[in-house]
Design an enzyme around this catalytic site. Structure first.
Site, PDB file in Angstrom:
ATOM      1  N   SER A   1      -9.506  -0.358   7.099  1.00 16.29           N
ATOM      2  CA  SER A   1      -9.117  -0.263   5.681  1.00 16.29           C
ATOM      3  C   SER A   1      -8.349  -1.375   5.270  1.00 16.29           C
ATOM      4  CB  SER A   1      -8.141   1.038   5.692  1.00 16.29           C
ATOM      5  OG  SER A   1      -8.783   2.107   5.940  1.00 16.29           O
TER       6      SER A   1
ATOM      7  N   LYS B   1       0.557  -1.221   0.010  1.00 20.97           N
ATOM      8  CA  LYS B   1      -0.071  -0.114   0.123  1.00 20.97           C
ATOM      9  C   LYS B   1       1.030   1.345  -0.009  1.00 20.97           C
ATOM     10  CE  LYS B   1      -3.869   1.866   2.681  1.00 20.97           C
ATOM     11  NZ  LYS B   1      -4.755   1.609   3.704  1.00 20.97           N
TER      12      LYS B   1
ATOM     13  N   SER C   1      -9.548   2.335   2.977  1.00 23.64           N
ATOM     14  CA  SER C   1      -8.972   3.140   2.398  1.00 23.64           C
ATOM     15  C   SER C   1      -7.859   1.962   1.617  1.00 23.64           C
ATOM     16  CB  SER C   1      -8.011   3.842   3.072  1.00 23.64           C
ATOM     17  OG  SER C   1      -7.174   3.280   3.928  1.00 23.64           O
TER      18      SER C   1
HETATM   19  N1  GLN Z   1     -12.833   4.167   6.624  1.00 23.59           N
HETATM   20  C1  GLN Z   1     -12.219   4.428   7.873  1.00 23.59           C
HETATM   21  C2  GLN Z   1     -11.938   5.965   7.665  1.00 23.59           C
HETATM   22  O1  GLN Z   1     -12.009   6.606   6.587  1.00 23.59           O
HETATM   23  C3  GLN Z   1     -10.789   3.720   8.335  1.00 23.59           C
HETATM   24  C4  GLN Z   1      -9.871   4.121   7.463  1.00 23.59           C
HETATM   25  C5  GLN Z   1      -8.510   3.213   7.647  1.00 23.59           C
HETATM   26  O2  GLN Z   1      -8.754   2.397   8.131  1.00 23.59           O
HETATM   27  N2  GLN Z   1      -7.411   3.620   7.091  1.00 23.59           N
HETATM   28  O3  GLN Z   1     -11.371   6.715   8.599  1.00 23.59           O
END
Ligand code: GLN
Length: 511
Positions: A180, A81, A156
Site C-alpha cells: 500500500s 495517512k 490503500s
Molecule cells: N492491497 C493489499 C490489500 O488489500 C495491501 C494493502 C496494504 O498494504 N495495506 O491487502
C-alpha cells in the site's frame, strides 16, 4: 512564488528554510493554497489541519529566528495517512466506524514528526482499514489519480500518493501491509518505501495485520524518502517488534547512489515477478531500467524464488486472520460509531452486531469472515497453519536469492492505473495488483518503488527494489542511482510531465 514552492522537493525546501530565503509559514501556506485549489478534483485529504499546520510553522519560524538548532526537515510540511493516530486530529482509517473519532494520543512516528517541527497538513484518504489497492474502498469517496482523474491512485494509500503527486504535500506517510505504499507510488509516479519490518514504530498505527504492517515515506524523490525515513525510523520501546539498533545511513546511501556508480553491485531479477501477467509497457520500462543500471556498472543476474507463486494465497489467509482479530475491538463500546438495534432488546451483543453491520464496508466484512473462518477450530491447520509454512518457504527463497544478489528487482505493479470500477466487483482481480509487493511483507524485508517512466498509455510505471532486512540503505543507493540516470534521459522529473490539474477555490476545507 507560492506555486513555485509546492514544486520543490523536501530537501530543496529544507535548504531554503535553512538559508532563511523563505519561512515555514510561507511554505505551509503555499501547500494549503494548493490543497484548496486542487483537492476538490483529487480528494486526497479527508481532513485538512490548517490551524495546526500554521501554528507549527510559526513556532518553527520563531525558533529559527532565535538561532535554535533545528532538525533538517523543520518547517517542511507533511501529510499523514488516516490510519495513523494523531492527537486532537480526526482519524478514521477510511471507515464509517471511526467517523468523528479524535484520538487522545499521537503515534510514535507522529510524535517524531511534531518534535522535528514538520507542520502536519492533514490526513489522507485510504481504503477502509488499509484493505484495497485502489482507494475505492474508502467510506469517504474515491481519490483520483493526478495523471488521469478517471483512474485510481492505487491503494490503500492512494491519498498520500496522490497528495504528493499533485504537489499538495512534499512529504507523506503511508503504511504498507502488502504493497500500500509501493503500488500507489508506482501508479502515481512517486517514490514509496516500505522499511524493514520493525524499522519504523507501529505504535499508534491502527492495525490491519500486525505481522505485516509497516509505515514508511511517500515522496517525489529518493533523497526525500531517505530524509523522512531517518526521521521516523529507529527503536521505540512502545513497539515490541521494533528493531533495536541504529537506522542504516539512508541519506548517505541516497547521495552515494546519485553519483551514478554501481560497480560491484549485484542486482537480481526475480524470475517469478516478471513476464506473464505484466502489461507490455510495464515490462518494457522494466527492461530499460535494467539496461540503465547495467550502464552504471551493476551486474545483473537472474534469481529464482519458486515459492513466490504462493505468496498471494498465503497473504490472503494470514492478513485476514490477523485483521479479524485486530478489528474485534470496534464494537460500538469503546470508540467511534455506536448503533443500537432498531427493534428488540438493547443487549451488548446486539449493539455490536448493529454497529459493525452499519460501520464496516463490504471489503472489511469479507476479510473478517475469511479470517474468522481460517482461524476456526478444524480449519486452522489447513489454512492458517499452511499459510505460515508457505511464509517460511518465501523467507528461505529470499535468503537464497540474497546470497546471489545485493538487491532484488521487479516491476512494482503488473499494470498502470486502471479506471474506477474496473476491478471493484472482482476481489481476485483487485488482489492481483499486489503479486510483486506482497513477498516483501511476508518476509519482513524492505522494498522501494521508484518511477521508471511512462507506459504506452502515458501512465507511470514503478520499478521495485528489495533489500535484505536491515539493509534498507542498499535500495536507497540503487533507487537514487536509477532516479538520477532516468531523470537525465527524461530531462527532469517524471512528474513534470503530468497534466495540469483543474483548480477551484474551496472554502473552509475540512471534511
Ligand atoms: N492491497 C493489499 C490489500 O488489500 C495491501 C494493502 C496494504 O498494504 N495495506 O491487502
Amino acid at each position: 512564488m507560492s506555486d513555485d514552492l509546492t514544486r520543490l522537493s523536501a530537501a530543496d525546501l529544507a535548504a531554503r528554510l535553512g538559508a532563511g530565503d523563505v519561512t515555514s509559514v510561507e511554505v505551509t501556506q503555499a501547500h494549503l493554497d494548493r490543497i484548496a485549489a486542487v483537492d476538490g478534483a483529487v480528494n486526497a485529504f479527508l481532513h485538512v489541519s490548517t490551524d495546526d499546520a500554521l501554528a507549527t510553522a510559526r513556532d518553527v519560524d520563531s525558533r529559527r529566528a532565535a538561532g535554535e538548532e533545528l532538525h533538517p526537515l523543520a518547517g517542511v510540511p507533511i501529510a499523514v495517512k488516516d490510519v495513523v493516530v494523531t492527537k486532537g486530529m480526526p482519524t478514521t482509517a477510511g471507515s464509517k466506524i471511526l467517523e468523528n473519532w479524535i484520538p487522545p494520543y499521537d503515534a510514535t512516528l507522529v510524535e517524531r514528526i511534531r518534535a522535528a517541527g514538520l507542520p502536519i497538513l492533514g490526513k489522507t484518504n485510504m481504503d477502509e482499514f488499509a484493505m484495497g489497492s485502489s482507494t475505492e474502498h474508502s467510506a469517504y469517496g474515491n481519490t483520483r489519480n493526478p495523471w488521469d482523474l478517471d483512474r485510481i491512485p492505487g491503494g490503500s494509500g492512494g491519498g498520500s500518493a496522490a497528495a504528493v503527486a499533485a504537489f499538495e504535500a512534499p512529504l507523506a506517510i503511508g503504511t504498507d501491509t502488502g504493497g500500500s505504499i509501493r503500488q500507489p507510488g508506482a501508479v502515481t509516479g512517486t517514490v514509496g518505501v516500505k522499511p524493514t519490518y520493525g524499522g519504523v514504530s507501529r505504535y499508534g498505527l491502527i492495525a490491519m495485520a500486525s505481522s505485516l504492517d509497516q509505515a514508511g515515506p511517500v515522496t517525489r524523490t529518493v533523497l526525500d524518502s531517505a530524509l523522512l525515513h531517518e526521521l521516523v525510523g529507529g527503536h521505540d520501546p512502545r513497539d515490541s517488534t521494533s528493531i533495536r539498533g541504529k537506522v542504516p545511513a539512508l541519506v548517505e546511501a541516497a547521495h552515494q547512489g546519485a553519483q551514478g556508480d554501481l560497480r560491484g553491485v549485484r542486482i537480481g531479477v526475480v524470475k517469478e515477478l516478471s513476464g506473464e501477467g505484466y502489461q507490455a509497457g510495464v515490462s518494457a520500462r522494466f527492461a530499460e531500467s535494467l539496461d540503465v543500471l547495467r550502464g552504471l556498472g551493476a551486474e545483473i543476474v537472474e534469481v529464482s524464488c519458486p515459492h513466490f507463486d504462493y505468496a498471494l494465497g498465503a497473504y490472503y489467509l494470514i492478513m485476514p486472520s490477523e485483521a479479524s482479530s485486530n478489528l474485534a475491538k470496534f464494537d460500538g463500546m469503546r470508540f467511534g460509531l455506536r448503533v443500537e438495534p432498531g427493534d428488540g432488546p438493547v443487549t451488548a451483543e446486539r449493539v455490536m452486531a448493529a454497529t459493525r453491520g452499519a460501520g464496516f464496508g463490504d471489503e472489511v466484512k469479507r476479510r473478517i469472515i475469511l479470517g474468522t473462518y481460517a482461524l476456526s477450530a478444524g480449519y486452522y491447520d489447513a489454512y492458517y497453519g499452511s499459510a505460515q509454512k508457505v511464509r517460511t518457504l518465501i523467507q528461505r527463497d529470499f535468503d537464497a536469492a540474497f546470497a546471489q544478489a545485493d538487491v532484488l528487482v521487479s516491476p512494482t505493479a503488473p499494470t498502470t492505473a486502471f479506471r474506477f470500477g474496473e476491478k471493484l466487483d472482482d476481489p481476485l482481480a483487485m488482489y492481483l495488483n499486489d503479486v510483486a509487493t506482497i513477498p516483501a511483507n511476508l518476509a519482513g524485508v524492505p522494498g522501494m518503488s521508484v518511477p521508471s517512466g511512462l507506459s504506452d498509455d502515458g501512465l507511470p510505471v514503478g520499478f521495485q527494489v528489495l533489500a535484505p532486512a536491515k539493509a534498507d540503505d542498499r535500495m536507497y543507493r540503487v533507487g537514487a542511482a536509477l532516479e538520477a540516470a532516468l531523470e537525465t534521459t527524461w530531462g527532469g522529473p517524471l512528474l513534470d510531465r503530468a497534466p495540469a490539474l483543474p483548480t477551484t477555490e474551496l472554502e473552509g476545507m475540512s471534511r
